[in-house]
Write an enzyme that holds these catalytic residues in place. Structure first.
Site, PDB file in Angstrom:
ATOM      1  N   THR A 234      37.523  41.485  38.420  1.00 26.37           N
ATOM      2  CA  THR A 234      36.230  40.876  39.984  1.00 26.37           C
ATOM      3  C   THR A 234      35.432  41.653  40.037  1.00 26.37           C
ATOM      4  O   THR A 234      34.579  41.223  40.978  1.00 26.37           O
ATOM      5  CB  THR A 234      37.876  40.592  40.953  1.00 26.37           C
ATOM      6  OG1 THR A 234      38.514  42.613  40.938  1.00 26.37           O
ATOM      7  CG2 THR A 234      38.363  39.474  40.630  1.00 26.37           C
TER       8      THR A 234
ATOM      9  N   PHE B  68      43.678  46.348  29.594  1.00 23.07           N
ATOM     10  CA  PHE B  68      43.325  48.118  30.043  1.00 23.07           C
ATOM     11  C   PHE B  68      43.806  48.799  31.235  1.00 23.07           C
ATOM     12  O   PHE B  68      43.795  49.418  32.020  1.00 23.07           O
ATOM     13  CB  PHE B  68      42.997  49.230  28.761  1.00 23.07           C
ATOM     14  CG  PHE B  68      41.808  49.023  29.087  1.00 23.07           C
ATOM     15  CD1 PHE B  68      40.422  49.995  29.689  1.00 23.07           C
ATOM     16  CD2 PHE B  68      40.363  48.007  28.775  1.00 23.07           C
ATOM     17  CE1 PHE B  68      39.837  49.803  30.333  1.00 23.07           C
ATOM     18  CE2 PHE B  68      38.899  47.813  29.264  1.00 23.07           C
ATOM     19  CZ  PHE B  68      38.637  49.211  29.842  1.00 23.07           C
TER      20      PHE B  68
ATOM     21  N   GLY C 116      51.308  41.458  20.072  1.00 22.98           N
ATOM     22  CA  GLY C 116      51.869  39.896  20.876  1.00 22.98           C
ATOM     23  C   GLY C 116      51.735  38.957  20.641  1.00 22.98           C
ATOM     24  O   GLY C 116      52.146  38.282  20.938  1.00 22.98           O
TER      25      GLY C 116
ATOM     26  N   GLY D 217      43.823  39.529  29.578  1.00 22.58           N
ATOM     27  CA  GLY D 217      43.401  39.762  29.089  1.00 22.58           C
ATOM     28  C   GLY D 217      41.759  39.634  28.708  1.00 22.58           C
ATOM     29  O   GLY D 217      41.324  38.570  29.735  1.00 22.58           O
TER      30      GLY D 217
ATOM     31  N   LYS E  54      53.832  43.376  26.407  1.00 24.03           N
ATOM     32  CA  LYS E  54      54.088  44.298  25.234  1.00 24.03           C
ATOM     33  C   LYS E  54      52.213  44.581  26.352  1.00 24.03           C
ATOM     34  O   LYS E  54      51.760  43.868  26.569  1.00 24.03           O
ATOM     35  CB  LYS E  54      53.446  43.465  24.528  1.00 24.03           C
ATOM     36  CG  LYS E  54      52.938  44.093  22.850  1.00 24.03           C
ATOM     37  CD  LYS E  54      51.531  44.949  23.030  1.00 24.03           C
ATOM     38  CE  LYS E  54      50.217  44.365  23.527  1.00 24.03           C
ATOM     39  NZ  LYS E  54      49.119  45.385  23.299  1.00 24.03           N
TER      40      LYS E  54
ATOM     41  N   GLU F 146      45.325  34.943  32.629  1.00 24.39           N
ATOM     42  CA  GLU F 146      44.607  35.160  33.233  1.00 24.39           C
ATOM     43  C   GLU F 146      43.231  36.302  32.585  1.00 24.39           C
ATOM     44  O   GLU F 146      43.609  37.491  31.734  1.00 24.39           O
ATOM     45  CB  GLU F 146      44.764  36.698  34.074  1.00 24.39           C
ATOM     46  CG  GLU F 146      46.013  35.882  35.481  1.00 24.39           C
ATOM     47  CD  GLU F 146      46.078  35.765  36.408  1.00 24.39           C
ATOM     48  OE1 GLU F 146      44.356  35.848  36.484  1.00 24.39           O
ATOM     49  OE2 GLU F 146      46.140  34.627  36.920  1.00 24.39           O
ATOM     50  N   LEU F 147      42.387  35.233  32.326  1.00 23.28           N
ATOM     51  CA  LEU F 147      41.105  36.394  31.504  1.00 23.28           C
ATOM     52  C   LEU F 147      39.775  37.127  32.105  1.00 23.28           C
ATOM     53  O   LEU F 147      39.732  36.880  33.453  1.00 23.28           O
ATOM     54  CB  LEU F 147      41.007  34.858  29.991  1.00 23.28           C
ATOM     55  CG  LEU F 147      42.317  34.551  29.667  1.00 23.28           C
ATOM     56  CD1 LEU F 147      41.609  33.025  28.840  1.00 23.28           C
ATOM     57  CD2 LEU F 147      42.698  35.314  29.199  1.00 23.28           C
TER      58      LEU F 147
HETATM   59  P1  NAD Z   1      41.616  41.803  25.270  1.00 25.12           P
HETATM   60  O1  NAD Z   1      41.831  41.322  25.141  1.00 25.12           O
HETATM   61  O2  NAD Z   1      41.254  43.487  24.500  1.00 25.12           O
HETATM   62  O3  NAD Z   1      43.639  42.613  25.421  1.00 25.12           O
HETATM   63  C1  NAD Z   1      44.390  42.392  25.773  1.00 25.12           C
HETATM   64  C2  NAD Z   1      46.114  42.353  25.903  1.00 25.12           C
HETATM   65  O4  NAD Z   1      45.515  41.508  24.483  1.00 25.12           O
HETATM   66  C3  NAD Z   1      46.052  43.798  25.270  1.00 25.12           C
HETATM   67  O5  NAD Z   1      47.469  44.266  25.206  1.00 25.12           O
HETATM   68  C4  NAD Z   1      46.112  42.832  24.107  1.00 25.12           C
HETATM   69  O6  NAD Z   1      46.701  44.099  22.649  1.00 25.12           O
HETATM   70  C5  NAD Z   1      46.458  41.852  23.340  1.00 25.12           C
HETATM   71  N1  NAD Z   1      45.851  40.407  22.041  1.00 25.12           N
HETATM   72  C6  NAD Z   1      44.969  40.692  21.844  1.00 25.12           C
HETATM   73  N2  NAD Z   1      44.388  39.798  21.251  1.00 25.12           N
HETATM   74  C7  NAD Z   1      45.575  39.310  21.481  1.00 25.12           C
HETATM   75  C8  NAD Z   1      46.091  38.545  20.173  1.00 25.12           C
HETATM   76  N3  NAD Z   1      45.493  37.960  19.401  1.00 25.12           N
HETATM   77  N4  NAD Z   1      47.080  37.930  20.073  1.00 25.12           N
HETATM   78  C9  NAD Z   1      48.460  38.492  21.511  1.00 25.12           C
HETATM   79  N5  NAD Z   1      47.598  40.058  22.834  1.00 25.12           N
HETATM   80  C10 NAD Z   1      46.552  39.362  21.819  1.00 25.12           C
HETATM   81  O7  NAD Z   1      41.215  42.974  27.125  1.00 25.12           O
HETATM   82  P2  NAD Z   1      40.897  44.454  27.567  1.00 25.12           P
HETATM   83  O8  NAD Z   1      39.893  45.348  26.827  1.00 25.12           O
HETATM   84  O9  NAD Z   1      42.114  45.056  27.207  1.00 25.12           O
HETATM   85  O10 NAD Z   1      40.967  44.168  29.205  1.00 25.12           O
HETATM   86  C11 NAD Z   1      39.564  43.724  29.569  1.00 25.12           C
HETATM   87  C12 NAD Z   1      39.658  41.925  29.300  1.00 25.12           C
HETATM   88  O11 NAD Z   1      40.990  41.110  30.407  1.00 25.12           O
HETATM   89  C13 NAD Z   1      38.180  41.798  30.653  1.00 25.12           C
HETATM   90  O12 NAD Z   1      37.774  40.599  29.988  1.00 25.12           O
HETATM   91  C14 NAD Z   1      38.562  41.927  31.765  1.00 25.12           C
HETATM   92  O13 NAD Z   1      37.568  40.389  32.347  1.00 25.12           O
HETATM   93  C15 NAD Z   1      40.307  40.585  31.451  1.00 25.12           C
HETATM   94  N6  NAD Z   1      40.851  41.144  32.344  1.00 25.12           N
HETATM   95  C16 NAD Z   1      41.188  39.857  33.640  1.00 25.12           C
HETATM   96  C17 NAD Z   1      42.025  39.511  34.653  1.00 25.12           C
HETATM   97  C18 NAD Z   1      42.292  38.918  35.554  1.00 25.12           C
HETATM   98  O14 NAD Z   1      43.302  38.754  36.626  1.00 25.12           O
HETATM   99  N7  NAD Z   1      41.468  37.744  35.097  1.00 25.12           N
HETATM  100  C19 NAD Z   1      42.731  41.148  34.831  1.00 25.12           C
HETATM  101  C20 NAD Z   1      42.415  42.315  33.854  1.00 25.12           C
HETATM  102  C21 NAD Z   1      41.715  42.259  32.682  1.00 25.12           C
END
Ligand code: NAD
Length: 504
Positions: A297, A160, A224, A240, A184, A262-263
């Site tokens: 970051t 998000f 997803g 995510g 997605k 990218e977590l």
């Molecule tokens: P999230 O993990 O809740 O969701 C991210 C995405 O993954 C959403 O589209 C969600 O629907 C999908 N998703 C969730 N569970 C899934 C599954 N089991 N299978 C497939 N898809 C699934 O994350 P968020 O709250 O949207 O974002 C915040 C997180 O993202 C933080 O941890 C942040 O550090 C990380 N992030 C990392 C980067 C990077 O480039 N390293 C960039 C942006 C955000």
């Protein structure tokens, strides 16, 4: 706190979507479908139709692939060039949607759209630079070389907090590499996704490219998960939380698909006694409170030499007291809302734990927005006696843990002593300290005299350990979107075998 009303935000969304030409109409709040809400007031603004034709979307992208891969790469670049032009023309419209859906302040939202434009320019250049190597062959009359080929359908799952830039990093590069894309987006940001998809469809139409090169799937994690298990998805690029990556990574590996993760991050900056503190302070505050601490970051850990720890702490606290918190559309605001109640609860829980671990918490209180569903918080500084489990946890909120160090090697060890490995910085004017840090930090991004956030698109972006190891955007990150073939061409009339082997 003076906030726009839900109706005012609805009007802004309508104007932006109309200008972009995104498909309507949007449903009323409460109608069946995906709620499109805003953290600015905590209201559901609209309902967006959830994808109910997964099979058709993926099958369309798969069918489009053979013709797209056969299109010369510079011609593929034309779509991305046009997308960049449309993004430039509509940057304010798209930035408005980013602010409405994420609560990101207007300047940062505009910066996110600029990042998309930058990556389009990069990818257009790349479309003429998908170079392979020619390697000296050990055999006479032979040529040894590498060629790069498109993979197929690339699935893109995004978070998000960067609802549009991360899609652009993946899509601009994947398209010039000859892949088709299925996206997605986060279920929290469907409006920005509709807008991006509309702009790309228009870009394709304008240059005579097939619109089927890009598909959109709106829905939650369950959508997803379909991509995760789908054999047609040659590469799944997922951004995510670590929790999401832990579910996605092994399942894609199980079917021998490719994954680009990218977590989460838990990023630190070291401040040494030689640092230019005026510069460091500005960088620290932007990195810690930008996007209300909701960047992958974001700076979460500040490791300061004990001789300047009190001074740095006092200056950070003083700067925090001057931060304007509130309406992200107000140009004076520097800190907008948290994304939702869960984020607020996580912040409160982390601060409680830090106190229990001996931390001294300054800030962190909720501001009354007059809206029960909107969560505006004062960024928190927490002086910790030592690094504890909560310090090693990524809490997606504006919390800055401060730790003191005596010896630089110990400070670098603290920098590395977390599961994540995304970004890191040192503030120093001592060249030896800077080089020791670059050598010693185990992160994918290691900066000197700038903060942990705000990367340029020209470099490869990503991190190590639980951050997932993926690299996106610039440099040679394009190689993740293609497969390499090693070719040996015999243009002699002999058949010499490698390693001098004689056979028969
Ligand atoms: P999230 O993990 O809740 O969701 C991210 C995405 O993954 C959403 O589209 C969600 O629907 C999908 N998703 C969730 N569970 C899934 C599954 N089991 N299978 C497939 N898809 C699934 O994350 P968020 O709250 O949207 O974002 C915040 C997180 O993202 C933080 O941890 C942040 O550090 C990380 N992030 C990392 C980067 C990077 O480039 N390293 C960039 C942006 C955000």
């Amino acid at each position: 706190m003076n906030l726009p009303t839900a109706d005012e935000l609805r009007a802004r969304v309508h104007r932006a979507l109309d200008a972009i030409g995104a498909p309507g109409p949007l449903g009323e709040p409460g109608a069946p479908g995906l709620p499109a809400s805003t953290p600015i007031t905590g209201d559901v603004l609209f309902t967006v139709a959830q994808t109910d034709n997964y099979e058709a979307v993926v099958a369309t992208a798969a069918r489009a692939f053979p013709a797209w891969r056969a299109t010369p790469a510079p011609a593929r670049g034309a779509v991305v060039r046009r997308l960049g032009e449309l993004l430039t023309a509509h940057r304010h419209d798209l930035a408005t949607l980013v602010t409405v859906e994420t609560g990101k302040i207007a300047a940062e939202a505009l910066g996110e759209v600029q990042e998309m434009i930058d990556v389009c320019q990069f990818a257009v250049g790349l479309s003429r630079q998908l170079y392979g190597r020619t390697i000296a062959s050990e055999r006479p009359g032979h040529r040894l070389m590498e060629t790069w080929h498109p993979l197929g359908v690339v699935g893109v799952i995004t978070a998000f907090n960067f609802p549009v830039a991360v899609w652009a990093w993946n899509t601009a590069v994947a398209l010039v590499c000859g892949d088709t894309v299925v996206w997605k987006p986060s279920e929290l940001t469907p409006l920005t996704a509709l807008a991006c998809q509309a702009l790309l469809q228009r870009a394709a139409g304008d240059v005579g490219a097939p619109p089927e090169v890009s598909g959109l799937l709106l829905g939650g994690p369950e959508v997803g998960e379909q991509l995760v298990d789908d054999e047609r998805i040659a590469l799944l690029s997922a951004t995510g939380s670590v929790r999401m990556g832990q579910r996605v990574g092994p399942r894609v590996a199980q079917r021998f698909g490719r994954v680009l993760l990218e977590l989460g991050g838990n990023n630190a900056a070291i401040v040494t006694p030689s640092a230019d503190l005026d510069l460091a302070l500005r960088a620290i505050v932007f990195a810690a409170v930008g996007t209300a601490g909701q960047r992958c970051t974001s700076l979460r850990r500040l490791i300061v030499h004990h001789s300047i720890a009190d001074e740095v702490s006092a200056r950070v606290v003083s700067a925090y007291r001057q931060l304007a918190i509130g309406d992200p559309f107000d140009s004076a605001t520097l800190v907008g809302p948290l994304i939702h109640e869960t984020a607020y609860r996580d912040m409160v829980g982390a601060l409680d734990q830090a106190r229990a671990d001996g931390g001294q918490v300054i800030g962190g209180e909720r501001h009354d927005a007059g809206q029960p569903g909107a969560y505006y918080v004062a960024p928190a500084v927490v002086r910790m006696p030592s690094s504890t489990a909560i310090v090693a946890t990524e809490t997606f909120a504006p919390i800055l843990y401060m730790l003191a160090y005596d010896d630089l090697d110990d400070a670098i060890a603290v920098n590395n002593a977390v599961p994540q490995g995304l970004s890191s910085s040192i503030f120093t004017t001592d060249m030896r300290e800077a080089e020791r840090f670059i050598d010693g930090s185990d992160c994918g991004i290691t900066n000197v005299n700038i903060g942990t956030s705000g990367a340029e698109i020209g470099g490869a972006f990503g991190g190590e350990k639980h951050t997932g190891g993926g690299r996106e955007s610039g440099s040679d990150a394009w190689k993740a979107y293609m497969r390499r073939a090693t070719n040996t061409i015999n243009y002699s009339d002999q058949l010499p075998l490698a390693q001098g082997v004689h056979f028969g």
